[in-house]
Design a protein around this motif. Sequence first.
Motif, PDB file in Angstrom:
ATOM      1  N   ARG A  79       2.569  -1.445   8.598  1.00  0.00           N
ATOM      2  CA  ARG A  79       2.312  -2.625   7.761  1.00  0.00           C
ATOM      3  C   ARG A  79       2.915  -3.910   8.308  1.00  0.00           C
ATOM      4  O   ARG A  79       2.912  -4.936   7.620  1.00  0.00           O
ATOM      5  CB  ARG A  79       2.844  -2.377   6.350  1.00  0.00           C
ATOM      6  CG  ARG A  79       2.248  -1.173   5.662  1.00  0.00           C
ATOM      7  CD  ARG A  79       0.755  -1.368   5.479  1.00  0.00           C
ATOM      8  NE  ARG A  79       0.159  -0.238   4.792  1.00  0.00           N
ATOM      9  CZ  ARG A  79      -0.595  -0.352   3.693  1.00  0.00           C
ATOM     10  NH1 ARG A  79      -0.855  -1.526   3.192  1.00  0.00           N
ATOM     11  NH2 ARG A  79      -1.124   0.725   3.141  1.00  0.00           N
ATOM     12  N   ASP A  95      -6.252   0.391  -4.852  1.00  0.00           N
ATOM     13  CA  ASP A  95      -4.816   0.127  -4.931  1.00  0.00           C
ATOM     14  C   ASP A  95      -4.301  -1.034  -4.095  1.00  0.00           C
ATOM     15  O   ASP A  95      -3.335  -1.687  -4.482  1.00  0.00           O
ATOM     16  CB  ASP A  95      -4.034   1.406  -4.561  1.00  0.00           C
ATOM     17  CG  ASP A  95      -2.524   1.214  -4.667  1.00  0.00           C
ATOM     18  OD1 ASP A  95      -2.068   0.811  -5.745  1.00  0.00           O
ATOM     19  OD2 ASP A  95      -1.824   1.463  -3.676  1.00  0.00           O
ATOM     20  N   GLU A  96      -4.906  -1.337  -2.966  1.00  0.00           N
ATOM     21  CA  GLU A  96      -4.303  -2.270  -2.011  1.00  0.00           C
ATOM     22  C   GLU A  96      -4.629  -3.729  -2.291  1.00  0.00           C
ATOM     23  O   GLU A  96      -4.011  -4.619  -1.718  1.00  0.00           O
ATOM     24  CB  GLU A  96      -4.743  -1.920  -0.590  1.00  0.00           C
ATOM     25  CG  GLU A  96      -4.298  -0.544  -0.115  1.00  0.00           C
ATOM     26  CD  GLU A  96      -2.872  -0.546   0.423  1.00  0.00           C
ATOM     27  OE1 GLU A  96      -2.318  -1.641   0.621  1.00  0.00           O
ATOM     28  OE2 GLU A  96      -2.309   0.546   0.617  1.00  0.00           O
ATOM     29  N   VAL A 148     -11.170   1.363   2.104  1.00  0.00           N
ATOM     30  CA  VAL A 148     -10.296   0.916   1.027  1.00  0.00           C
ATOM     31  C   VAL A 148     -10.976  -0.299   0.399  1.00  0.00           C
ATOM     32  O   VAL A 148     -11.284  -1.258   1.104  1.00  0.00           O
ATOM     33  CB  VAL A 148      -8.906   0.546   1.570  1.00  0.00           C
ATOM     34  CG1 VAL A 148      -7.999   0.062   0.448  1.00  0.00           C
ATOM     35  CG2 VAL A 148      -8.282   1.726   2.300  1.00  0.00           C
ATOM     36  N   MET A 170      -3.984   4.624  -0.312  1.00  0.00           N
ATOM     37  CA  MET A 170      -4.463   4.653   1.075  1.00  0.00           C
ATOM     38  C   MET A 170      -3.993   5.897   1.819  1.00  0.00           C
ATOM     39  O   MET A 170      -2.830   6.287   1.719  1.00  0.00           O
ATOM     40  CB  MET A 170      -4.008   3.408   1.834  1.00  0.00           C
ATOM     41  CG  MET A 170      -4.782   3.253   3.149  1.00  0.00           C
ATOM     42  SD  MET A 170      -4.043   2.075   4.268  1.00  0.00           S
ATOM     43  CE  MET A 170      -4.713   0.559   3.646  1.00  0.00           C
ATOM     44  N   SER A 194       1.866   5.138  -0.745  1.00  0.00           N
ATOM     45  CA  SER A 194       0.569   5.639  -0.294  1.00  0.00           C
ATOM     46  C   SER A 194       0.783   7.017   0.358  1.00  0.00           C
ATOM     47  O   SER A 194       1.914   7.500   0.444  1.00  0.00           O
ATOM     48  CB  SER A 194      -0.061   4.666   0.703  1.00  0.00           C
ATOM     49  OG  SER A 194       0.600   4.759   1.951  1.00  0.00           O
ATOM     50  N   GLN A 249      -7.069  -5.293  -1.190  1.00  0.00           N
ATOM     51  CA  GLN A 249      -7.682  -5.824   0.033  1.00  0.00           C
ATOM     52  C   GLN A 249      -8.744  -4.818   0.470  1.00  0.00           C
ATOM     53  O   GLN A 249      -8.694  -3.661   0.073  1.00  0.00           O
ATOM     54  CB  GLN A 249      -6.667  -5.938   1.170  1.00  0.00           C
ATOM     55  CG  GLN A 249      -5.590  -6.973   0.982  1.00  0.00           C
ATOM     56  CD  GLN A 249      -4.576  -6.885   2.107  1.00  0.00           C
ATOM     57  OE1 GLN A 249      -4.797  -7.350   3.201  1.00  0.00           O
ATOM     58  NE2 GLN A 249      -3.459  -6.254   1.837  1.00  0.00           N
ATOM     59  N   ASN A 290       3.822   1.920   3.732  1.00  0.00           N
ATOM     60  CA  ASN A 290       3.705   1.788   2.276  1.00  0.00           C
ATOM     61  C   ASN A 290       4.050   3.149   1.679  1.00  0.00           C
ATOM     62  O   ASN A 290       3.249   4.078   1.735  1.00  0.00           O
ATOM     63  CB  ASN A 290       2.283   1.364   1.899  1.00  0.00           C
ATOM     64  CG  ASN A 290       2.084   1.336   0.384  1.00  0.00           C
ATOM     65  OD1 ASN A 290       3.018   1.593  -0.379  1.00  0.00           O
ATOM     66  ND2 ASN A 290       0.863   1.034  -0.043  1.00  0.00           N
TER      67      ASN A 290
END
Length: 516
Positions: free
Chosen positions: A372, A414-415, A435, A366, A387, A417, A384
Amino acid sequence: MFTRRHFLSTGGTVTALGLAGAPAILKAQSWFLDYPFKLGVASGDPAPDGFVIWTKLAPEPFAPHGGMPLSALPVAWEVASDERFATIVAKGETLARPELGHSVHVEVSGLEADRPYWYRFKLGSDRSLQGRARTLPRPGAPVSALKFGVCGCQHYESGLFTAYRHLAQEDLAFVFHYGDFIYEYRYDYAYDKGQPVPKVRDHRLRALYSVDDYRAHYAQYLLDLDLQAARARHPFLSTFDDHEVENNWVSDLVQNGDVPPEIFALRRQAAMQAWYEYMPVRAAMIPRGPLITANRAFNYGNLVAMNLLDTRSFRTDQPCGDGFKPHCPGVSDPKASVLGQAQEAWLDANLGRRDATWTCIAQQIMVMPLDRRRYADEKEKILNLDSWAGYDAPRNRLMSRLGKIDNAVVLTGDEHQNFAGLLYDRDKPVAAESVVTSITSGGDGQDVRPGSDTMLANNPQLKFINDQRGYAVCEVTPEAWKTHFMVLDKVSKPGGTLSRRATATVPRGSASLSIG
Ligand SMILES: [Fe+2]
């Protein structure tokens, strides 16, 4: 010549006995006791005049050498301009070599731009299933529309590959795979609401170290016919993230335990060899030691310039020991790098050219430096650190470059979500980022993860969050870039239902985003 027990005959004939009226000699059914094309077919890295077609011979996918003899074998291939193979437009023979796990990568050229083709392989009398590929439009050719898929993060144990079955049914020019094609570890147990529950399915191997471990692991994934269906249907633009090697690795550094760099390099080399063997990519991407040159560009006529990045191989170590943590001095290290010097210069040069209306950066981690925090008791802003948020200097350089061009879109994985939001160079929006969620990683999920409201409130640049599994379809015209977030109601059981959860629309000429 061939002595392995499963390798029946090289003569190609057997004597037929006791068949009244049958010819005395019949053609052998196969050289092998079992079907050698069990891992399917794939295509990738399309060009205006061709693409790569791929298969891997493995009559016994989990046996040493996939059950293949210890020699190179000639595999015939053909490409047709029609689904019934009435008109063959290219064909040839290539060697499946034991050094590359009997994988086959054919770089087909001399084809017409911007149209579908069909391909298949033959070994002895065994024939693969057929795949469909598609050439790109010529560079600069006027193009009014592009539809392509985005996916990745497919932990086999976390769910079924239902999303791939749906992806196979989409009408797409290609699929960008952002990585985590495999996961290198096995879950020892699964919980649901605090109780132990059966896993959806099991990895055969608990950990991967040798090239044979990685090979067998990819084979387990590719025996899944939903995954095979998507690879047979669309050309893939393949990249890797961390789990193709080891969780959160960067450069020659492991993140879990104190493995010396020279020892980790051996594991990484094994992992990269297996990745190359299984991906439909060009021979230019054969690993040199542990290194693959994975950054590359694709132009879709005058509409989209795609830049695929490698955000693992050349990155400096995650600051402050990695993880989700408050800002620390390492985040502002002026010497930190995400892409490495050569890749950053390459991206810089590409972003300086204006070959197409839209510029896309297709990568893994990201770029939005999100706060976060999800819970009221978290006092300090949390980043994060794996990222771009953990790398201020290279992130600021990228933002300032994006500030000089119009119509930039970043695609990320990667996330596990879905997120959609805007990227800023100081206080000026310069690009939109989508994302894209996982195929399976994270399990069934839910529409909104607890604390997402807090995240949206703390991050005004963030416009959308969703925590279900699926993929994205990007629908691009000269006027707008739409990212459709396609989600499944479940991946823990067969028959997950797909729906379009939201669409993020970026209009031409304005770094803005609307969610519909
Ligand atoms: Fe992942």
